[in-house]
Motif scaffolding. Sequence first.
Motif, short mmCIF file in Angstrom:
data_model
loop_
_atom_site.label_atom_id
_atom_site.label_comp_id
_atom_site.label_asym_id
_atom_site.label_seq_id
_atom_site.Cartn_x
_atom_site.Cartn_y
_atom_site.Cartn_z
N THR A 1 93.87 13.06 -72.60
CA THR A 1 94.13 11.82 -73.34
C THR A 1 94.12 12.13 -74.83
O THR A 1 93.19 12.76 -75.32
CB THR A 1 93.04 10.78 -73.05
OG1 THR A 1 93.00 10.56 -71.63
CG2 THR A 1 93.33 9.46 -73.75
N TRP B 1 93.82 10.23 -78.05
CA TRP B 1 93.40 8.88 -78.38
C TRP B 1 94.40 8.15 -79.25
O TRP B 1 94.86 8.67 -80.26
CB TRP B 1 92.02 8.92 -79.05
CG TRP B 1 91.36 7.57 -79.07
CD1 TRP B 1 91.06 6.81 -77.99
CD2 TRP B 1 90.93 6.85 -80.22
NE1 TRP B 1 90.49 5.64 -78.40
CE2 TRP B 1 90.38 5.63 -79.76
CE3 TRP B 1 90.97 7.11 -81.59
CZ2 TRP B 1 89.88 4.67 -80.63
CZ3 TRP B 1 90.45 6.16 -82.45
CH2 TRP B 1 89.91 4.95 -81.97
N ARG B 2 94.76 6.96 -78.84
CA ARG B 2 95.70 6.07 -79.54
C ARG B 2 97.13 6.59 -79.58
O ARG B 2 97.99 6.00 -80.22
CB ARG B 2 95.24 5.80 -80.98
CG ARG B 2 94.05 4.89 -80.99
CD ARG B 2 93.91 4.26 -82.34
NE ARG B 2 92.94 3.19 -82.29
CZ ARG B 2 92.29 2.73 -83.36
NH1 ARG B 2 92.54 3.21 -84.54
NH2 ARG B 2 91.45 1.75 -83.22
N VAL B 3 97.40 7.72 -78.96
CA VAL B 3 98.76 8.25 -78.99
C VAL B 3 99.35 8.27 -77.58
O VAL B 3 100.36 7.63 -77.32
CB VAL B 3 98.83 9.66 -79.62
CG1 VAL B 3 100.27 10.13 -79.72
CG2 VAL B 3 98.16 9.67 -80.98
N ASP C 1 98.67 4.20 -67.83
CA ASP C 1 97.27 4.64 -67.74
C ASP C 1 96.81 4.67 -66.28
O ASP C 1 96.12 5.59 -65.86
CB ASP C 1 96.38 3.69 -68.54
CG ASP C 1 96.93 3.50 -69.94
OD1 ASP C 1 96.56 4.30 -70.82
OD2 ASP C 1 97.75 2.60 -70.14
N SER D 1 103.93 9.72 -75.67
CA SER D 1 103.34 8.39 -75.88
C SER D 1 103.50 7.56 -74.61
O SER D 1 104.35 7.84 -73.76
CB SER D 1 104.01 7.69 -77.06
OG SER D 1 105.35 7.38 -76.72
#
Length: 222
Positions: free
Chosen positions: A210, A212-214, A193, A172
């Motif tokens: 990537t 997503w959202r994690v 990022d 994460s």
Amino acid sequence: MANILIVEDEPGIASFVSKGLRAAGHQPTAVGTGREAINHALTDGYDLVILDIGLPDIDGFEVLERMRGSGSKTPVIILTARASVDDTVAGLEGGADDYMPKPFRFEELLARIRLRLRSETGGGDLGVLSVGDLSLDLRARTVTVGGEVIELAAREFELLEAFMRHPDQVLSREQLLSRVWGYDFDPDSNVVDVYVGYLRKKVGAGRIVTVWRVGYRLTTRG
Ligand code: CA
């Protein structure tokens, strides 16, 4: 795996270091006072001690003096406020092996721990991580991709190290932030990022996926 004693009276830092050490495969024990530190350091078989200077009872210098006075040769890494680095250098003459100014990044502390443990055991693990055709030399701090050396900035190197320690595992942003940038870093920052972007340009965009959202994952395929 090493048994590591953490002497630190700030619970946030103690838990940050404990968690990181556990994740790196070590066995940490944390105490918050100088007296407990002396009891633990002299009776239990620790491989290394991480020692804060400012403690509520007796300070870290005295802990160190008592340890060395009792013949303990356990390596000690001192944690110190940046403003007291001069005092700390004096403390090193009192038998500490290294010091780490606060605030610090976990990867940096881990690198020093590794170095101390290695010099204790007289070599052994040379510290090269390999994932596919990526190779990262912890001692020389060099990275090769398909045998070619690439230039990485310090944070890029540490970020890649974090990924290479956990290939094919999703990390994460929060994990990466605390491992590479430190416990005092703004959790809303987009620095992870940004650096993943830098790293992709250097090691190949397809390697860091990537999720997503994690977070992100270093892939061993493709
Ligand atoms: Ca303290």
